[in-house]
Design an enzyme around this catalytic site. Structure first.
Site, mmCIF file in Angstrom:
data_model
loop_
_atom_site.group_PDB
_atom_site.id
_atom_site.type_symbol
_atom_site.label_atom_id
_atom_site.label_comp_id
_atom_site.label_asym_id
_atom_site.label_seq_id
_atom_site.Cartn_x
_atom_site.Cartn_y
_atom_site.Cartn_z
ATOM 1 N N GLU A 1 0.853 -1.189 0.000
ATOM 2 C CA GLU A 1 0.000 0.000 0.000
ATOM 3 C C GLU A 1 0.885 1.234 0.000
ATOM 4 O OE1 GLU A 1 -3.348 0.073 2.743
ATOM 5 O OE2 GLU A 1 -2.899 -1.990 3.264
ATOM 6 N N HIS B 1 -9.631 4.152 1.710
ATOM 7 C CA HIS B 1 -8.682 3.997 0.602
ATOM 8 C C HIS B 1 -8.335 5.356 -0.006
ATOM 9 C CE1 HIS B 1 -10.398 -0.263 0.216
ATOM 10 N NE2 HIS B 1 -9.166 -0.366 0.679
#
Lengths: 377, 295
Positions: free
Chosen positions: B100, B255
């Site tokens: 990520e 997100h």
């Protein structure tokens, strides 16, 4: 991170885009008259805050004299109140012919950049056109004047070298001689690229929501900066309710909070921690969440984890509850690696502290768990 | 390049296999019968993880072991670009990135390179791909997914890794099976997009219906609303995040790609618009499962 106008313009200047002559003074600076002396009037007085729509709100003032500046500053300070503001930008007015909007941002579908342009710059922008920019030469296909095409080429270089994820110049002034000056600009930097930009530490870090952050939001932001762990420790936003939540999963956190609101519950916060986060960081972050006054229930919820250690994560949150000394019912809905061990630990923790704990795995969905939380109140 | 279903004996490489997450991924993949053939960590060539050799470079691994075209990238964000570029240069055609917080510009560069090489990048922030009868990459499904899931004809596509797993496990509990599931990643910019994945599912004859999960802010939502993207197979869409209508705009939630800007339509308006277009759009998990059952 979104930048204030003054810093956005510095980045534009580095990218060879012209900006007006200006001075930034701090919000509380008293002796601003001296600063004005070197300026050529009329000047624009512009509060430096993250919120958009300053023009519409009447927060950008044209001043003809130093006395005018004094009056306008007093008035603006009152209007802005406690909204986070880095100061005032004094900017010399630029006589111009036309105002356009130009911008650049990533094109999600094509995986390249995208140029945006409108002939109607200013407050009510309409008819925005876009062009994909896969390679720099693509700017030659944009149907605008050569000077604006050159500006797009500079913007393209800036996006890449400065890790900018959104740039918008509105208005872009076109002068009599056809040259361009950026009168106002919004720039957003890519938080994920912080590791290669030590110079970003010097930038003004204002609350990104345009609101004054609560004590806990500030503490949480400090924790984020300290642990540098943004991928797995997400944003904390305080809400009005009494159900404290520690949510896991970028998508599941939204599903969970939607479910809670549908069940009639009032969330005290939004927060998300996922991707097998470090338990010590989870504990620290959770303590901030639980320090909000008036919490009536705690909900620890998330998706059926792929690789997050549920035992370590849930235990860290429960420890934070003990640390704070909060004594309210706890509802847990987690599943994934070590979920059964987590259930055993949580049950024992509840018995030890005399706190009602309900632990469900994935056979109870987030909707049902949300109803169980609301039933506790 | 278009994706096709994977043969179950596809060879898989793990870049970053000597790290904590890399070792666990190797163990889980091997444990579910996936042919993990090697790992790559610069400077650690010659070591072994789970009985598999570690090479210094992807090129070296491909020279030594034939038929490697799939790689899982499990390295820190600052090293992802280099790892992916070296994989693409060495001839890998499918790269899955678990990491990520990869910078947007790095993803754009990877996509430029992938276009040149005719390769596919799944991710970043993608927890993986899983396909019946027995193939997977990444962590999708946890340690023993094939014991818990049911085989069927549904394709599950999601921008959220956790929700992909939540959905496939819930489908299994309700007696519904899947052909494959794919977590695309929730970043602002990703390699393989929702549109790409839907076209892949629609082109695959063994897939009878598609189940989608996404959050507000996805580019495909405006395309569905203006009719420039139309589903070709029966599809259920779970659009989460009504809470965004109550929170400050312009910042991401959960997100990096979940952002509503000042002038974007509200989530409730988008849901309403989708339903008016005849799209089966769910707001809760229970609604979603009900729509899947009746598809």
């Amino acid at each position: 991170m979104k930048l204030i106008e003054a810093e956005a313009k510095k980045i534009l200047q580095l990218a060879k885009i012209a900006i007006p002559r200006s001075i930034l003074i701090s919000f509380k600076e008293v002796n601003f008259v001296d600063h004005c002396k070197s300026m050529q009037f009329p000047v624009l007085l512009k509060p430096q805050l993250i919120q958009g729509g300053r023009g519409k709100k009447g927060w950008i003032r044209l001043c003809e004299s130093v006395d005018d500046v004094r009056d306008q500053i007093t008035d603006l300070r009152q209007m802005i109140g406690d909204i986070p503001c880095a100061g005032f930008l004094f900017e010399e007015a630029v006589p111009h012919e036309k105002e356009y909007l130009v911008g650049m941002e990533p094109d999600h579908e094509r995986g390249c950049y995208r140029a945006t342009f409108s002939l109607d710059g200013g407050i009510a922008v309409s008819n925005v056109k876009t062009w994909p920019i896969v390679i720099k030469e693509d700017v030659t296909s944009i149907a605008v004047s050569q000077s604006i095409r050159n500006l797009f080429a500079n913007l393209y270089d800036m996006m890449r070298s400065a890790d900018v994820v959104r740039a918008e110049i509105n208005p872009l002034a076109v002068l009599l001689d056809g040259s361009c000056v950026a009168l106002d600009a919004k720039i957003e930097l890519d938080d994920a690229a912080t590791f290669r930009h030590p110079e970003w530490q010097m930038l003004t870090h204002l609350s990104q929501t345009g609101k004054r952050p609560s004590e806990r939001e500030t503490a949480y932001a400090c924790l984020l900066e300290r642990v540098g762990h943004r991928g797995t420790l997400g944003r904390y936003v305080e809400m009005d309710g009494d159900i404290a939540m520690v949510l896991s999963g970028g998508g599941a956190s939204l599903v969970a909070i939607d479910a809670l609101i549908s069940a009639g519950g009032c969330p005290a916060n939004y927060v998300e921690m996922s991707g097998n986060p470090d338990p010590d960081t989870v504990r620290e972050a959770s303590k901030i969440v639980f320090s909000k006054p008036g919490i009536k229930t705690v909900w620890i919820a998330g998706s059926f984890a792929n690789f997050t250690d549920i035992q370590a994560t849930v235990n860290a949150v429960l420890q934070a509850i003990s640390d704070i000394g909060l004594r309210v019912p706890v509802v847990i809905r987690r599943d994934g690696p070590n979920a059964e061990a987590a259930r055993a630990d949580a049950t024992a923790w509840g018995e030890r502290h005399g706190i009602a704990v309900r632990f469900d795995c994935a056979d109870v969905d987030l909707d049902e768990s949300a109803r169980a939380v609301v039933a506790c109140i | 390049m278009n994706l096709k279903l994977f043969p179950s004996d596809t060879s898989v490489l793990i870049q970053g296999m000597t790290g904590k997450e890399g070792q666990r991924m190797a163990q889980w993949l091997i444990g579910s019968g996936v042919r993990v053939v090697a790992g790559v960590t610069p400077g650690k060539g010659g070591q072994e993880v789970g009985g598999r050799p570690i090479f210094n470079t992807v090129a070296e691994a491909r020279e030594t072991i034939s038929n490697i075209y799939v790689s899982c990238v499990v390295v820190p964000p600052s090293r992802v670009l280099e790892a992916v570029m070296s994989a693409l240069e060495a001839g890998i055609t499918i790269v899955n990135i678990l990491t990520e917080q990869v910078p947007v510009y790095d993803v754009i560069r990877m996509r430029e390179k992938a276009r040149e090489c005719g390769a596919i990048i799944l991710g970043p922030s993608s927890v993986g791909y899983l396909q019946f009868p027995r193939f997977r990459i990444g962590y999708l499904g946890g340690e023993h997914p094939f014991d818990q899931l049911k085989e069927g004809s549904l394709a599950v596509l999601s921008t959220s890794g956790g929700m992909t797993n939540e959905i496939i496990m819930a489908l299994a509990r309700h007696g519904m099976g899947i052909r494959f599931a794919m977590a695309l990643g929730g970043d602002r910019i990703i390699g393989y997009t929702l549109e790409d994945a839907i076209l892949f599912a629609e082109s695959e004859p063994s897939v009878k219906a598609v189940a989608l999960f996404m959050e507000p802010g996805r580019a495909i939502l405006s395309r569905l609303l203006d009719g420039s993207f139309v589903f070709q197979k029966p599809t259920v869409l779970f659009l989460a995040g009504a809470v965004l209508d109550r929170l400050p705009r312009g910042i991401p939630y959960g997100h990096a790609g979940t952002i509503l800007n000042e002038d974007d339509r509200s989530v409730s308006e988008v849901r309403k618009g989708l339903r008016e277009k005849g799209i089966r759009c769910a707001s809760t998990m229970s609604e979603f499962l009900e729509l899947c059952r009746n598809i």
